[in-house]
Design a protein around this motif. Structure first.
Motif, PDB file in Angstrom:
ATOM      1  N   ARG A   8      44.335  99.328 -40.999  1.00  0.00           N
ATOM      2  CA  ARG A   8      44.223  98.534 -42.200  1.00  0.00           C
ATOM      3  C   ARG A   8      44.191  97.286 -41.979  1.00  0.00           C
ATOM      4  O   ARG A   8      45.279  96.904 -41.267  1.00  0.00           O
ATOM      5  CB  ARG A   8      44.910  99.151 -43.308  1.00  0.00           C
ATOM      6  N   ALA A   9      43.369  96.360 -42.558  1.00  0.00           N
ATOM      7  CA  ALA A   9      43.757  95.033 -42.519  1.00  0.00           C
ATOM      8  C   ALA A   9      43.690  94.327 -44.036  1.00  0.00           C
ATOM      9  O   ALA A   9      42.973  94.845 -44.718  1.00  0.00           O
ATOM     10  CB  ALA A   9      42.482  94.483 -41.630  1.00  0.00           C
ATOM     11  N   THR A  10      44.366  93.263 -44.114  1.00  0.00           N
ATOM     12  CA  THR A  10      44.493  92.579 -45.347  1.00  0.00           C
ATOM     13  C   THR A  10      43.425  91.897 -45.342  1.00  0.00           C
ATOM     14  O   THR A  10      42.715  90.958 -44.568  1.00  0.00           O
ATOM     15  CB  THR A  10      45.622  91.329 -45.486  1.00  0.00           C
ATOM     16  N   PRO A  11      42.441  91.862 -46.782  1.00  0.00           N
ATOM     17  CA  PRO A  11      41.150  91.282 -46.898  1.00  0.00           C
ATOM     18  C   PRO A  11      41.403  89.662 -46.625  1.00  0.00           C
ATOM     19  O   PRO A  11      42.293  89.216 -47.286  1.00  0.00           O
ATOM     20  CB  PRO A  11      40.850  91.526 -48.332  1.00  0.00           C
ATOM     21  N   GLY A  12      40.575  89.122 -45.899  1.00  0.00           N
ATOM     22  CA  GLY A  12      40.919  87.833 -45.846  1.00  0.00           C
ATOM     23  C   GLY A  12      41.792  87.356 -44.676  1.00  0.00           C
ATOM     24  O   GLY A  12      41.932  86.026 -44.527  1.00  0.00           O
ATOM     25  N   ALA A  13      42.299  88.496 -44.017  1.00  0.00           N
ATOM     26  CA  ALA A  13      43.403  87.973 -43.083  1.00  0.00           C
ATOM     27  C   ALA A  13      42.673  87.449 -41.791  1.00  0.00           C
ATOM     28  O   ALA A  13      43.100  86.680 -40.858  1.00  0.00           O
ATOM     29  CB  ALA A  13      44.111  89.266 -42.667  1.00  0.00           C
ATOM     30  N   ALA A  14      41.554  87.907 -41.300  1.00  0.00           N
ATOM     31  CA  ALA A  14      40.658  87.379 -40.235  1.00  0.00           C
ATOM     32  C   ALA A  14      40.361  85.963 -40.378  1.00  0.00           C
ATOM     33  O   ALA A  14      39.756  85.696 -41.547  1.00  0.00           O
ATOM     34  CB  ALA A  14      39.720  88.520 -39.738  1.00  0.00           C
ATOM     35  N   PRO A  15      40.042  85.049 -39.396  1.00  0.00           N
ATOM     36  CA  PRO A  15      40.282  85.426 -38.113  1.00  0.00           C
ATOM     37  C   PRO A  15      41.704  85.406 -37.535  1.00  0.00           C
ATOM     38  O   PRO A  15      42.135  85.581 -36.374  1.00  0.00           O
ATOM     39  CB  PRO A  15      39.302  84.541 -37.310  1.00  0.00           C
ATOM     40  N   ALA A  16      42.732  84.718 -38.389  1.00  0.00           N
ATOM     41  CA  ALA A  16      44.191  84.377 -38.090  1.00  0.00           C
ATOM     42  C   ALA A  16      44.702  85.743 -37.463  1.00  0.00           C
ATOM     43  O   ALA A  16      45.434  85.904 -36.580  1.00  0.00           O
ATOM     44  CB  ALA A  16      44.830  83.905 -39.185  1.00  0.00           C
ATOM     45  N   VAL A  19      59.716  94.841 -31.298  1.00  0.00           N
ATOM     46  CA  VAL A  19      58.900  93.465 -31.379  1.00  0.00           C
ATOM     47  C   VAL A  19      58.385  93.042 -30.209  1.00  0.00           C
ATOM     48  O   VAL A  19      59.127  93.042 -29.238  1.00  0.00           O
ATOM     49  CB  VAL A  19      59.679  92.545 -32.292  1.00  0.00           C
ATOM     50  N   LEU A  20      57.256  92.200 -30.324  1.00  0.00           N
ATOM     51  CA  LEU A  20      56.694  91.572 -28.938  1.00  0.00           C
ATOM     52  C   LEU A  20      55.756  90.768 -29.640  1.00  0.00           C
ATOM     53  O   LEU A  20      55.007  90.767 -30.582  1.00  0.00           O
ATOM     54  CB  LEU A  20      55.767  92.666 -28.323  1.00  0.00           C
ATOM     55  N   ALA A  21      55.980  89.428 -28.958  1.00  0.00           N
ATOM     56  CA  ALA A  21      55.397  88.181 -29.297  1.00  0.00           C
ATOM     57  C   ALA A  21      54.289  87.977 -28.338  1.00  0.00           C
ATOM     58  O   ALA A  21      54.763  87.870 -27.095  1.00  0.00           O
ATOM     59  CB  ALA A  21      56.242  87.095 -29.806  1.00  0.00           C
ATOM     60  N   GLY A  22      53.054  87.342 -28.761  1.00  0.00           N
ATOM     61  CA  GLY A  22      52.171  86.847 -27.546  1.00  0.00           C
ATOM     62  C   GLY A  22      51.155  87.710 -26.816  1.00  0.00           C
ATOM     63  O   GLY A  22      50.426  87.224 -26.313  1.00  0.00           O
ATOM     64  N   GLU A  23      51.500  89.012 -26.950  1.00  0.00           N
ATOM     65  CA  GLU A  23      50.640  89.935 -26.198  1.00  0.00           C
ATOM     66  C   GLU A  23      49.326  90.040 -26.879  1.00  0.00           C
ATOM     67  O   GLU A  23      48.251  90.083 -26.077  1.00  0.00           O
ATOM     68  CB  GLU A  23      51.412  91.233 -25.878  1.00  0.00           C
ATOM     69  N   ALA A  24      49.029  90.001 -27.968  1.00  0.00           N
ATOM     70  CA  ALA A  24      47.744  90.229 -28.594  1.00  0.00           C
ATOM     71  C   ALA A  24      47.244  88.957 -28.889  1.00  0.00           C
ATOM     72  O   ALA A  24      45.950  89.076 -29.229  1.00  0.00           O
ATOM     73  CB  ALA A  24      47.977  91.026 -30.114  1.00  0.00           C
ATOM     74  N   PRO A  69      48.210  84.311 -28.653  1.00  0.00           N
ATOM     75  CA  PRO A  69      49.075  83.404 -28.392  1.00  0.00           C
ATOM     76  C   PRO A  69      49.959  83.005 -29.712  1.00  0.00           C
ATOM     77  O   PRO A  69      51.076  82.717 -29.782  1.00  0.00           O
ATOM     78  CB  PRO A  69      48.455  82.095 -27.799  1.00  0.00           C
ATOM     79  N   ASP A  70      49.390  83.154 -30.849  1.00  0.00           N
ATOM     80  CA  ASP A  70      49.983  82.931 -32.126  1.00  0.00           C
ATOM     81  C   ASP A  70      50.298  84.221 -32.762  1.00  0.00           C
ATOM     82  O   ASP A  70      50.400  84.187 -34.020  1.00  0.00           O
ATOM     83  CB  ASP A  70      49.161  82.128 -33.018  1.00  0.00           C
ATOM     84  N   LEU A  71      50.052  85.331 -32.203  1.00  0.00           N
ATOM     85  CA  LEU A  71      50.284  86.476 -32.913  1.00  0.00           C
ATOM     86  C   LEU A  71      51.534  87.409 -32.575  1.00  0.00           C
ATOM     87  O   LEU A  71      51.967  87.145 -31.280  1.00  0.00           O
ATOM     88  CB  LEU A  71      48.936  87.504 -32.717  1.00  0.00           C
ATOM     89  N   ALA A  72      52.209  88.378 -33.165  1.00  0.00           N
ATOM     90  CA  ALA A  72      53.404  88.953 -32.870  1.00  0.00           C
ATOM     91  C   ALA A  72      53.079  90.495 -33.453  1.00  0.00           C
ATOM     92  O   ALA A  72      52.272  90.568 -34.263  1.00  0.00           O
ATOM     93  CB  ALA A  72      54.472  88.578 -33.304  1.00  0.00           C
ATOM     94  N   GLU A  73      53.821  91.315 -32.788  1.00  0.00           N
ATOM     95  CA  GLU A  73      53.642  92.669 -33.231  1.00  0.00           C
ATOM     96  C   GLU A  73      54.992  93.493 -33.508  1.00  0.00           C
ATOM     97  O   GLU A  73      55.954  93.167 -32.651  1.00  0.00           O
ATOM     98  CB  GLU A  73      52.787  93.779 -32.377  1.00  0.00           C
TER      99      GLU A  73
END
Length: 714
Positions: A572-580, A645-650, A652-656
């Motif tokens: 699921r994705a939040t409407p309007g979330a892409a491309p950020a 948690v993990l930052a930068g894998e997906a 440079p400005d994203l985290a999971e």
């Protein structure tokens, strides 16, 4: 869901199949054959007729003797359906409405011909042929398709069915078509490919599985992608008419060249051969080259522009096809040059011959023969008979020249006046090889488009096999297909397909969409999640994913271990979330050590199993310097966290952030994954921490496919 039928009530094979699916959705760990026979109130012989083809096609697995469960193919179908639903709606693809003896290239070849010994492919008929067609962009390709259908119908004593799929310029669709034909178990596959490397993996899988592939019309690079290539004499089509044009002009003059598409292999080879001829004639100058869409209208527009620019400076016109050559002649007539049109080349279409005679145009042409469709079927039959045949088969086509216009080195096989068909429309493509009575507007190769009379199975067995073929086709094409595509792919008359779709749609295994579409239904989706033991979990996870995506403004997914890879089952994705925050692709499969979700899925596996999985795949950069024991320890540590948690894998400005979901036995069943902007990672972790996760009474089932043999049934 309906209860079991009364004992003694007659059930069709398809009804038994649907009953098996329903009961195995509920029986998570599988069911015995005896229990299924009792529950469905059918004789075991009738049940075996359903179970055996389902086992062979992967829709069922037999974990132990006398027991069956839903197979991994259902999960693949469910994921394909989810992935399709996550994509924006695509525009529907448009639908459009001989030659004998060896080619000169074989007889005059100064070298030797590579031969193929097809002995290893020999098997007795009847056969099922597949035909993966890349394009229907012009009238010539209609003739090629009809040729394949015609030949299959002519050999109906050996070909039980011809299944056809049209990719309509979509390389990804053609790759899926090839995979689907492989899954269906066709005996030979004819491919008229789009010229793209995107098809190479699918063709490699077909080759590895031992499926003989016959390329027709176009080829891909070297010959390793197919057993045999059936093509037209492209070099001769370019060279001989060009030499005729040079000699007709007395070795001096200015010519223009009309090329359909320089990116298409056959056309590229024709124009290259013609340029070689012109280069060897110092008195010939190429004024201009234009590219057309291989249509009469495009040729007419292109030549009108050339006449406006060059006018009387044009002494001759070289066309790689009469599809635009006819338009060129018409443009000269429009310009008031009737009776004074420069010499032309280019065959294929009846119109170019009719116009040449009507307007006194000197013409030399060689039809690019759609009869190669016929020859490709014959080559397939030769292969399955174990015969020796050339690896490259060029289909013969005659040299056609206006009467009285032969030159010193270019002589006619037939004159234009004898080759033209005045009793057929201008649009007829010649060189089709289907006889004097062939008419593309009324062509019917067999009832309903299906060919063959020799299917060995009775009506009930055919319905079961066709149901499975429909499921295979949907699985390969995102869970949805057009009825027209299904008609050709599973080789059924329209009335029979609608009769079959009725009970399948009524049961919910399939559902009807708009504009003649069929897609997998809710029962197929339920079977997919039940096949890997997460039916209850998927139902509970869907509203969670929606809430998570909205609350943190990112993308959420449910990941499971499917075979050896981390697979995204829901997203699921939040409407309007892409491309950020790009969505997490449903159906995506990745090595377990490449993603945070994958590492959590395997963190608590037994040491030997975990080491084997990690050693089987390359490592991401963050792990490259670790030894295998160190990597195991790192993954164990991540799995010990409530939320990892993990930052930068997906990006440079994203985290999971990810949290495992455990069953009642304490084992990890799935992983909830959140992808967010890096600054929102604390909020994502808190949202996962706060969740009250569901538990279920059964752990996830293993999905490694078991060897299926008849011995698995009692």
């Amino acid at each position: 869901m309906e209860g079991p039928r009364q004992s003694g009530a007659h059930q069709s094979g398809v009804e038994v199949l649907l009953g098996v699916v329903d009961r195995l959705i509920e029986a998570t760990g599988g069911a015995t054959v005896a229990a299924l026979a009792d529950g469905l109130a059918v004789p075991r012989s009738s049940l075996y007729a359903v179970l055996r083809p389902m086992l062979a096609a992967g829709w069922l697995e037999a974990p132990r003797r006398g027991t069956v469960r839903l197979g991994a193919a259902w999960f693949d179908l469910a994921v394909a359906l989810e992935a399709e639903a996550a994509q924006p709606a695509a525009a529907s693809r448009p639908r459009l409405q001989g030659m004998t003896g060896p080619a000169r290239s074989f007889l005059w070849n100064p070298g030797f011909t590579e031969l193929v010994d097809a002995g290893p492919f020999a098997r007795p008929p009847p056969y099922v042929f597949g035909f993966s067609n890349g394009s229907r962009a012009n009238l010539w390709r209609q003739g090629l398709i009809h040729g394949v259908q015609f030949a299959a119908s002519e050999h109906a004593d050996r070909i039980a069915a011809l299944r056809i799929a049209h990719a309509d310029e979509d390389a990804a669709a053609q790759a899926r078509d090839i995979d689907a034909f492989l899954a269906m178990g066709v005996d030979a596959l004819i491919v008229s490919p789009l010229e793209t490397e995107a098809l190479l993996p699918a063709l490699a899988r077909a080759r590895a599985a031992g499926l003989p592939v016959i390329m027709v019309d176009r080829v891909l690079g070297d010959t390793s992608h197919s057993l045999v290539q059936v093509v037209g004499p492209d070099t001769a089509i370019g060279r001989l008419p060009a030499q005729w044009l040079v000699e007709t002009l007395g070795g001096r003059g200015a010519v223009v060249m009309m090329v359909g598409d320089p990116e298409i292999g056959p056309l590229l080879r024709r124009s290259r051969a013609a340029r070689e001829v012109f280069a060897l004639a110092p008195g010939i100058r190429i004024l201009d080259t234009v590219h057309t869409e291989m249509t009469v209208a495009a040729g007419r527009r292109a030549m009108a522009g050339l006449i406006e620019r060059w006018g009387d400076a044009i002494d001759g016109v070289w066309c790689d096809s009469g599809l635009h050559g006819a338009g060129s002649i018409q443009a000269w007539v429009d310009a008031g040059r009737d009776g004074r049109v420069p010499p032309h080349t280019g065959g294929d279409q009846n119109a170019v011959y009719q116009l040449a005679i009507l307007h006194g145009v000197k013409l030399a042409a060689m039809d690019f023969p759609p009869a190669m469709g016929i020859r490709s079927v014959e080559a397939g039959l030769d292969i399955l008979a174990g015969r020796t045949l050339p690896r490259r088969i060029e289909v013969h086509t005659p040299l056609v020249i206006s009467r009285g216009c032969e030159t010193a080195s270019v002589r006619a096989d037939v004159f234009v006046e004898d080759h033209v068909r005045w009793d057929r429309p201008p649009s007829l493509i010649l060189g089709h090889g289907m006889g004097e009575d062939y008419d593309p507007t009324s062509f019917t190769p067999g009832k309903g488009g299906a060919v063959g009379k020799g299917a060995a199975a009775d009506g009930g067995a055919r319905s079961i096999l066709r149901t499975l073929d429909i499921l295979v086709w949907l699985k390969a094409h995102g869970g949805e297909a057009g009825i027209a595509d299904l008609l050709e792919a599973v080789a059924m008359p329209r009335s029979s397909l609608h009769d079959l779709l009725g009970p399948l749609a009524g049961h919910g295994l399939l559902q009807r969409g708009g504009r003649g579409r069929i897609r997998a239904g809710p029962r197929a989706r339920a079977a997919g999640f039940a096949a890997i033991g997460i039916a209850d979990l998927a139902a509970a996870a869907e509203p969670m994913l929606d809430r998570l995506a909205r609350s943190v403004g990112g993308a959420a997914a449910l990941a499971v271990l499917h075979g050896e890879r981390c697979t995204i089952a829901l997203g699921r994705a939040t409407p309007g979330a892409a491309p950020a925050v790009p969505p997490i692709a449903v159906g995506g499969r990745s090595p377990v050590n490449w993603t945070l979700a994958g590492r959590l899925l395997v963190a608590e596996l037994p040491e030997r199993r975990l080491r084997w999985l990690l050693a089987a795949h390359a490592r991401p950069r963050r792990d490259a310097s670790l030894t295998l024991p160190e990597l195991v320890a790192a993954i164990r540590a991540e799995g010990g966290q409530r939320v990892a948690v993990l930052a930068g894998e997906a990006g440079p400005d994203l985290a999971e952030a990810a949290r495992p979901i455990r069953g009642a036995d304490g084992q990890v069943r799935a992983v909830l994954l959140l992808r967010v902007p890096a600054g929102d990672l604390p909020a994502a972790k808190a949202a996962l921490e706060a969740l009250d996760l569901p538990e279920a009474a059964v752990p996830i089932l293993p999905t490694d496919p078991s060897p299926v043999t008849e011995a698995a049934l009692p």
